[in-house]
Design a protein around this motif. Structure first.
Motif, PDB file in Angstrom:
ATOM      1  N   UNK A  99       0.818  -1.218   0.000  1.00  0.00           N
ATOM      2  CA  UNK A  99       0.000   0.000   0.000  1.00  0.00           C
ATOM      3  C   UNK A  99       0.849   1.263   0.000  1.00  0.00           C
ATOM      4  N   UNK A 100       2.154   1.139   0.324  1.00  0.00           N
ATOM      5  CA  UNK A 100       3.067   2.268   0.294  1.00  0.00           C
ATOM      6  C   UNK A 100       3.011   3.156   1.516  1.00  0.00           C
ATOM      7  N   UNK A 101       2.098   2.870   2.447  1.00  0.00           N
ATOM      8  CA  UNK A 101       1.945   3.723   3.632  1.00  0.00           C
ATOM      9  C   UNK A 101       2.506   3.079   4.891  1.00  0.00           C
ATOM     10  N   UNK A 102       2.977   1.847   4.771  1.00  0.00           N
ATOM     11  CA  UNK A 102       3.522   1.155   5.935  1.00  0.00           C
ATOM     12  C   UNK A 102       4.858   0.519   5.571  1.00  0.00           C
ATOM     13  N   UNK A 103       5.726   0.405   6.592  1.00  0.00           N
ATOM     14  CA  UNK A 103       7.053  -0.185   6.446  1.00  0.00           C
ATOM     15  C   UNK A 103       7.151  -1.353   7.422  1.00  0.00           C
ATOM     16  N   UNK A 104       7.735  -2.457   6.970  1.00  0.00           N
ATOM     17  CA  UNK A 104       7.968  -3.616   7.835  1.00  0.00           C
ATOM     18  C   UNK A 104       9.467  -3.820   7.973  1.00  0.00           C
TER      19      UNK A 104
ATOM     20  N   UNK B  74       0.514  -8.291  -3.887  1.00  0.00           N
ATOM     21  CA  UNK B  74      -0.910  -8.431  -4.170  1.00  0.00           C
ATOM     22  C   UNK B  74      -1.777  -8.175  -2.947  1.00  0.00           C
ATOM     23  N   UNK B  75      -1.223  -8.414  -1.777  1.00  0.00           N
ATOM     24  CA  UNK B  75      -1.966  -8.232  -0.535  1.00  0.00           C
ATOM     25  C   UNK B  75      -1.201  -7.268   0.366  1.00  0.00           C
ATOM     26  N   UNK B  76      -1.743  -6.083   0.687  1.00  0.00           N
ATOM     27  CA  UNK B  76      -1.001  -5.100   1.483  1.00  0.00           C
ATOM     28  C   UNK B  76      -0.828  -5.485   2.944  1.00  0.00           C
ATOM     29  N   UNK B  77      -1.448  -6.574   3.398  1.00  0.00           N
ATOM     30  CA  UNK B  77      -1.349  -6.979   4.794  1.00  0.00           C
ATOM     31  C   UNK B  77      -0.502  -8.228   4.983  1.00  0.00           C
TER      32      UNK B  77
ATOM     33  N   UNK C 105       7.257 -15.439  -6.101  1.00  0.00           N
ATOM     34  CA  UNK C 105       7.038 -15.372  -7.546  1.00  0.00           C
ATOM     35  C   UNK C 105       5.947 -14.336  -7.816  1.00  0.00           C
ATOM     36  N   UNK C 106       5.870 -13.766  -9.028  1.00  0.00           N
ATOM     37  CA  UNK C 106       4.882 -12.706  -9.296  1.00  0.00           C
ATOM     38  C   UNK C 106       3.442 -13.108  -8.979  1.00  0.00           C
ATOM     39  N   UNK C 107       3.078 -14.341  -9.241  1.00  0.00           N
ATOM     40  CA  UNK C 107       1.717 -14.791  -8.935  1.00  0.00           C
ATOM     41  C   UNK C 107       1.517 -15.029  -7.451  1.00  0.00           C
TER      42      UNK C 107
ATOM     43  N   UNK D  21      -1.126  -9.050   8.858  1.00  0.00           N
ATOM     44  CA  UNK D  21      -1.298  -7.964   9.816  1.00  0.00           C
ATOM     45  C   UNK D  21      -2.717  -7.959  10.373  1.00  0.00           C
ATOM     46  N   UNK D  22      -3.689  -8.359   9.572  1.00  0.00           N
ATOM     47  CA  UNK D  22      -5.081  -8.338  10.023  1.00  0.00           C
ATOM     48  C   UNK D  22      -5.342  -9.350  11.132  1.00  0.00           C
ATOM     49  N   UNK D  23      -4.613 -10.472  11.093  1.00  0.00           N
ATOM     50  CA  UNK D  23      -4.815 -11.505  12.112  1.00  0.00           C
ATOM     51  C   UNK D  23      -3.871 -11.336  13.293  1.00  0.00           C
ATOM     52  N   UNK D  24      -2.896 -10.436  13.169  1.00  0.00           N
ATOM     53  CA  UNK D  24      -2.021 -10.136  14.291  1.00  0.00           C
ATOM     54  C   UNK D  24      -0.991 -11.180  14.607  1.00  0.00           C
ATOM     55  N   UNK D  25      -0.553 -11.943  13.625  1.00  0.00           N
ATOM     56  CA  UNK D  25       0.490 -12.940  13.877  1.00  0.00           C
ATOM     57  C   UNK D  25       0.763 -13.785  12.660  1.00  0.00           C
ATOM     58  N   UNK D  26       1.527 -14.841  12.888  1.00  0.00           N
ATOM     59  CA  UNK D  26       1.920 -15.746  11.817  1.00  0.00           C
ATOM     60  C   UNK D  26       0.773 -16.663  11.452  1.00  0.00           C
ATOM     61  N   UNK D  27       0.541 -16.829  10.153  1.00  0.00           N
ATOM     62  CA  UNK D  27      -0.518 -17.720   9.676  1.00  0.00           C
ATOM     63  C   UNK D  27       0.039 -18.992   9.068  1.00  0.00           C
ATOM     64  N   UNK D  28       1.355 -19.058   8.872  1.00  0.00           N
ATOM     65  CA  UNK D  28       1.976 -20.245   8.283  1.00  0.00           C
ATOM     66  C   UNK D  28       3.454 -20.261   8.646  1.00  0.00           C
TER      67      UNK D  28
END
Length: 519
Positions: A133-138, A175-178, A215-217, A194-201
């Protein structure tokens, strides 16, 4: 008197890897341009926007280079200690970087002073990136945490401490800003939402992770660490698709080319390897020292590699216009005009033409053959560089000596040193199918000439014994191949359908026609 005909050197097909379209494509780069930096080049990244400038992170500096500039367009030096992980935003207008101090700085490409400074990490920050999204840095740090920061306010949004060792790899989803992925020295790769507040995998790489890449996809994820490059299928819950082990030292970096998404990996073994869609190595680049960073421009026009010896190596792609310019410059040279002067002149009918004898330039072995010094000609053909790099020249001289009937004379009367060279040449090339027909005859002549000399020289005795053993193994192999050929001939003969014998009444009218006419 007829002029001397030089020895004809036969051309043989080169033995080696098969030339493919990928090989031709990746060989089409110019010689590398080397730029000296102030320290080891730990990160290279190209801007996603034209003209595709690239940022280089080395020592306490972050420098931005143009596509064809060897001097930095912009340099950021406000770091008290080592800088890490310089990365562009999607529009190419902002730049973020971490540091050994634990600070994260945000820069405008058009300025020199940091726009923002994010504080919160207690140890070095090695990896940084913008979310899509360009508004956040990780960021990922040696304090075992990765954090998300808001660019506008400069505050921390969230922090994650699921890794148990240094975080040295990071990539954000386009593709996904979160969504973003981190790799750690605890041998794991974590996918965060970021929406779930932790690791999902969580993926188990099995070695300290140095680089992660989408990869791009974003259906496939690449992780590198140790000697392994692993591909994960994200659509099947992070199932490992393939594990590659083509480097013999730690794989430190990876990137993708825009052409067919070819995967490139760099390693401490000084090699950059290119993989095709089947993950087979199709090309390799060699460098002087260990490789720490690697990047390919979005248009595939540049390949940039950073090394441990503080050298940035940049290769540009060749174009047909460059070749035409070079040929045009050569044609304009004064020496070329002098050389071709009068070559195209056509004499008129009444002109008296005086021909000038063209001086013949001969190789050293041809000059000796012209003087009938056959033994010295063979010695010249057995020189070190010819024996190893141009064995076809040595074989061509032997063929000419055999044609003249002087091969036995050239092989006779040799001392221990020259005989040793000859035997070593035979041991290396006698089983080569390109030369075996002649060299087997040469080996037979040498054994016949020197079998009585063997007890007087231990070196010649050892080489002669090796040659006889090699010839014995070759004879056994030939005998086995003849037996297999006989079996195959019998098998093919039994499988071939027998032709039926046709009677006179069944003969074709087409076959009878000419006979009737003849009668």
């Amino acid at each position: 008197m007829a002029s001397f005909k030089p020895t004809k050197i036969q051309t043989y097909p080169k033995l080696g890897e098969r030339v493919t379209e990928d090989t031709l494509y990746w060989k089409n780069y110019k010689a590398p341009v080397q730029i000296k930096e102030f320290g080891a080049v730990t990160k290279i990244e190209f801007s996603p926007q034209s003209p595709y400038n690239y940022v280089v992170t080395a020592s306490t500096r972050i420098q931005v280079y143009g596509p064809h500039s060897q001097e930095p367009l912009r340099s950021y030096t406000r770091f008290r200690d080592t800088a890490y992980g310089g990365s562009f935003r999607g529009d190419g207008k902002l730049l973020v970087a971490g540091s050994e101090e634990g600070l994260i700085r945000l820069f405008d490409i058009g300025g020199r002073v940091a726009l923002r400074q994010f504080t919160g990490h207690s140890k070095a920050v090695h990896v940084t990136s913008f979310l899509s999204d360009g508004y956040r840095v990780v960021s990922g740090s040696d304090d075992l945490s990765c954090r998300v920061w808001d660019v506008a306010s400069g505050t921390q949004n969230s922090s994650y401490t699921e890794h148990t060792d240094y975080i040295r790899a990071l990539t954000a989803s386009r593709l996904n800003p979160d969504l973003f992925v981190t790799g750690s020295y605890d041998h794991t790769v974590n996918v965060f939402d970021v929406r779930l507040g932790g690791s999902v995998m969580t993926l188990q790489h099995g070695h300290p992770v140095e680089c992660v890449l989408f990869y791009p996809s974003e259906a496939l994820l690449v992780s590198t660490g140790g000697r392994y490059v692993k591909i994960w299928d994200m659509l099947k819950g992070g199932q490992q698709l393939v594990s590659l082990k083509n480097h013999h030292k730690t794989v430190t970096c990876a990137c993708l080319s825009s052409t067919d998404n070819r995967l490139l990996t760099g390693s401490l073994d000084r090699h950059v390897k290119v993989y095709n869609s089947s993950y087979k190595v199709v090309h390799s680049f060699d460098y002087a020292t260990s490789i720490l960073s690697l990047a390919v421009s979005p248009d595939d026009e540049m390949l940039a590699v950073g090394m441990t010896n503080s050298v940035l190596s940049v290769r540009h792609r060749k174009h047909s216009e460059d070749k035409q310019d070079v040929s045009a410059r050569k044609r304009r040279g004064p020496s070329y005009r002098v050389f071709v002067k009068g070559k195209n002149y056509m004499p008129k009918q009444d002109d008296f033409l005086v021909s000038k004898a063209v001086k013949q330039h001969l190789q050293k072995h041809d000059r000796l053959l012209k003087r009938f010094q056959v033994s010295k000609a063979l010695d010249t053909a057995l020189q070190t560089w010819r024996r190893f790099q141009k064995p076809e020249v040595t074989v061509a001289v032997m063929i000419e000596l055999n044609r003249r009937g002087t091969l036995r004379n050239a092989l006779a009367g040799r001392d221990e040193q020259s005989l040793t060279l000859l035997l070593n040449f035979l041991l290396k090339n006698v089983t080569d199918t390109r030369f075996s027909s002649l060299l087997l005859m040469v080996a037979d002549i040498i054994i016949d000439l020197y079998h009585q000399v063997i007890p007087q020289s231990p070196v010649v005795e050892r080489l002669m014994q090796r040659l006889m053993e090699l010839l014995g193994r070759e004879a056994e192999l030939q005998q086995e191949l003849l037996q297999v050929l006989g079996i195959l001939d019998t098998l093919f003969a039994s499988l071939t359908p027998k032709k039926e014998v046709m009677g006179p009444a069944a003969a074709s009218p087409i076959m009878q026609g000419p006979q009737l006419q003849a009668v």
